[in-house]
Scaffold this active site. Structure first.
Site, PDB file in Angstrom:
ATOM      1  N   CYS A  42       1.195  -1.408   0.253  1.00 46.02           N
ATOM      2  CA  CYS A  42      -0.221   0.074  -0.272  1.00 46.02           C
ATOM      3  C   CYS A  42       0.798   1.138   0.234  1.00 46.02           C
ATOM      4  CB  CYS A  42      -0.724   0.174   1.299  1.00 46.02           C
ATOM      5  SG  CYS A  42      -2.425   1.146   0.861  1.00 46.02           S
ATOM      6  N   HIS A  87      -3.663  -4.337   0.088  1.00 48.32           N
ATOM      7  CA  HIS A  87      -3.865  -5.056   1.424  1.00 48.32           C
ATOM      8  C   HIS A  87      -4.937  -6.410   1.583  1.00 48.32           C
ATOM      9  CE1 HIS A  87      -2.582  -1.501   4.168  1.00 48.32           C
ATOM     10  NE2 HIS A  87      -3.412  -0.722   2.893  1.00 48.32           N
ATOM     11  N   GLU A 139      -2.984  -8.656   2.938  1.00 48.58           N
ATOM     12  CA  GLU A 139      -3.078  -9.475   4.372  1.00 48.58           C
ATOM     13  C   GLU A 139      -4.191  -9.117   5.388  1.00 48.58           C
ATOM     14  OE1 GLU A 139      -1.540  -5.308   5.089  1.00 48.58           O
ATOM     15  OE2 GLU A 139      -1.768  -6.684   3.332  1.00 48.58           O
TER      16      GLU A 139
END
EC number: 2.3.1.31
Length: 302
Positions: A142, A235, A237
């Site tokens: 990001c 993102h 994760e």
């Protein structure tokens, strides 16, 4: 992967409850194999949450991995206790003489600032330069991806008219690249950002490959020709409820904030988040760790 983490790291108990294989230093010491050494520059405000998310992504490979958590010395985190930082984190000065097999640079909620206005920008530039010679492959996430593209290639970020917020469908463009090996042609990634990269500058930059794009969210995955630099604009994760937490946080400041798109399903009066990205997120991190780190790193650093 039996990820090797400190005994008292808060993420350890969470990951064990999710049936993710972790081991502490004592058990790892008894295994006579060459572990990978990964350094994580954690720029997110909620350090423990980000630690857990990243370790979860890296916890399903047969390799043993040691982690070093890093914070800028030129910035004092406000949302994590001093005790936690002192026990589990270090600074660049203490590791600059070392070599690492891989590095992860997280996002940071500072998109409104020009890069040069960020308090730790000069230190981050030094770390980015160091990574080119001391790290086999670096994964930027990001804002970390925007910062890396700007520093290494001069690609600027641009402000979006509206926040890119939700879970977006992406198309794999370069199917033969190792990083997307095993991917479906379409996959999903959460995004939460007010800025984007300048795609015209990206198109005119040699030595970079765009691996996946989204009609709604734009370019998602970019890799340098030598696979040493990986840039991820979303993102993957994130936990299932991370976007929900961000939405509820923003609502407290502005009740006109739009909810994240392609994310909630309605259950009566409740909005329930649905995770459609976890499998591909795990595969992405595993491919990076295997093909870009393990397969490329020297057994003995010189």
């Amino acid at each position: 992967m039996p990820i090797n983490i400190p005994v008292h790291l808060p993420a350890k108990q969470i990951l064990e409850s999710e049936n993710i294989f972790v081991m502490d230093e004592t058990r790892a010491f008894k295994q006579d194999i060459r572990p990978l050494n990964i350094v994580i520059l954690n720029l997110m405000p909620k350090k423990i949450q980000t630690e857990t998310q990243l370790l979860r992504m890296l916890g399903n490979s047969p390799l043993q991995v040691y982690f070093t958590f890093l914070i800028p010395s030129t910035h004092t985190p406000k949302n994590t206790s001093r005790e936690h930082l002192d026990e589990f984190y270090t600074t660049f000065e203490s590791i600059r003489h070392k070599k690492f097999d891989g590095m992860i640079i997280t996002g940071a909620p500072i998109e409104h600032l020009a890069f040069e206005e960020v308090s730790y920008w000069k230190e981050l530039q030094e770390i980015l330069d160091w990574s080119k010679t001391n790290v086999t492959s670096t994964l930027h996430i990001c804002w970390g991806a925007q910062a890396g593209l700007y520093h290494h290639y001069g690609i600027e970020k641009i402000k979006l008219a509206e926040k890119k917020f939700g879970v977006f469908e992406h198309l794999v463009k370069e199917k033969k690249e190792r990083l997307v090996r095993g991917f479906d042609e379409l996959y999903y990634v959460p995004h939460s950002r007010h800025t984007d990269i300048n795609t015209e500058q990206l198109k005119n930059t040699p030595n970079l490959k765009v691996l996946s794009v989204s009609e709604e969210a734009g370019v998602c995955l970019i890799v340098s020709d030598d696979d040493k630099q990986v840039f991820l604009t979303g993102h993957p994760e994130y936990d299932t409820d991370t976007l929900k937490q961000e939405y509820e946080r923003d609502l407290l400041k502005d009740d006109t904030v739009k909810k994240p798109v392609h994310y909630f399903i309605e259950d009566g009066d409740a909005l329930v988040p649905v995770n459609r990205w976890k499998a591909h997120a795990t595969l992405l991190f595993m491919n990076w760790l295997n093909y870009y780190v393990y397969q490329e790193t020297p057994y003995v650093w010189e």
